[in-house]
Design an enzyme around this catalytic site. Sequence first.
Site, PDB file in Angstrom:
ATOM      1  N   ASP A   1      52.752  82.384  -5.947  1.00 16.63           N
ATOM      2  CA  ASP A   1      53.773  81.611  -5.251  1.00 16.63           C
ATOM      3  C   ASP A   1      53.290  80.210  -4.906  1.00 16.63           C
ATOM      4  OD1 ASP A   1      55.517  83.711  -5.425  1.00 16.63           O
ATOM      5  OD2 ASP A   1      55.374  84.322  -3.334  1.00 16.63           O
TER       6      ASP A   1
ATOM      7  N   ASP B   1      57.664  75.616   4.125  1.00 18.74           N
ATOM      8  CA  ASP B   1      57.645  75.290   5.549  1.00 18.74           C
ATOM      9  C   ASP B   1      56.819  74.065   5.879  1.00 18.74           C
ATOM     10  OD1 ASP B   1      54.933  76.255   5.423  1.00 18.74           O
ATOM     11  OD2 ASP B   1      55.650  78.289   5.791  1.00 18.74           O
TER      12      ASP B   1
ATOM     13  N   LYS C   1      54.365  75.693  24.767  1.00 16.17           N
ATOM     14  CA  LYS C   1      52.913  75.804  24.765  1.00 16.17           C
ATOM     15  C   LYS C   1      52.561  76.989  23.867  1.00 16.17           C
ATOM     16  CE  LYS C   1      50.469  74.943  28.416  1.00 16.17           C
ATOM     17  NZ  LYS C   1      49.817  75.028  29.759  1.00 16.17           N
TER      18      LYS C   1
ATOM     19  N   GLN D   1      49.649  73.197   1.798  1.00 12.88           N
ATOM     20  CA  GLN D   1      48.938  72.490   0.731  1.00 12.88           C
ATOM     21  C   GLN D   1      48.691  71.011   1.013  1.00 12.88           C
ATOM     22  OE1 GLN D   1      51.398  73.364  -2.718  1.00 12.88           O
ATOM     23  NE2 GLN D   1      50.388  75.326  -3.060  1.00 12.88           N
TER      24      GLN D   1
END
Length: 284
Positions: A64, A139, A166, A238
């Site tokens: 993936d 994401d 937080k 990445q």
Amino acid sequence: MKKSLILVNTFKKDADRIAGEIKAHLESKGVSAKLFAYDGKDAHTKNVPVDFSGADFVVTLGGDGTVLFAARECAVYSIPVFPVNLGEFGFLAGVQPDCWKKELDDFLEGRAVISRRSLIDAEVLRKGHTVFKSRSMNDVVVSSTTSSGLVNLEVAYNRALLGSFKSTGIIISSATGSTAYSAAAGGPIVEPSLDAVVLTPISSFSLSARPLVFGPEGEIAIRVLPSRVALALVADGQVDFSLETGDVIIAGISGYKAQLISSTQEKFYSALQSKLNWSGGPRA
């Protein structure tokens, strides 16, 4: 179809052999095929040394992560990606290595399903100026650079303040990315065809912090508040960028769509059933 690019993750077993077979098959069909060796490290450089622009389609041989690397670049040129799975999960790389010939021929002859997937665009504003931009298929993660460091983040949606969080970080995922880090952090699994944005806190200090799902029209704004640890933005696991106190991250659905060949709804739910043991196996 006249030109193709085969992206070969050389870290994967049998990748070179299958790449040679696919190249020969495409050339027998009158389609030129150029090979690009990719070892996974290339994804972590900001200047990707791959020119996708001239290809009619791209074949990825890997997991993936290899699909993420190719798809977010190909989306800009409306180039579909044929993702052969040599990895483990296969949520994105849905073509199994023993089925590539039939499914590739289906695509070349116009019979294949092409799934259009939303992407997440993000930019970092520092003192009112854009200092970084990213495009992600899965994401965008804003988090501490250490595994246990708590950060303070102020979050708003369409200028409506959601509050200060937080936690060790926040994940902003697409519907496609909802099965990745967001799911591991307790976020919902979203049908990948939806233009949805999922906001998932990571290890929140408060039990009241819950994942939220937003529509495609709005934008999420995250302001970095003073914290005791260093923070970074990471796109698709990445591409990363160091953040500073006062930075504002703006994220939302991109105007571009990734295109995955032969990534059917049936394959998506089959992968969920297999990976999540929905059959009621011992690890369910």
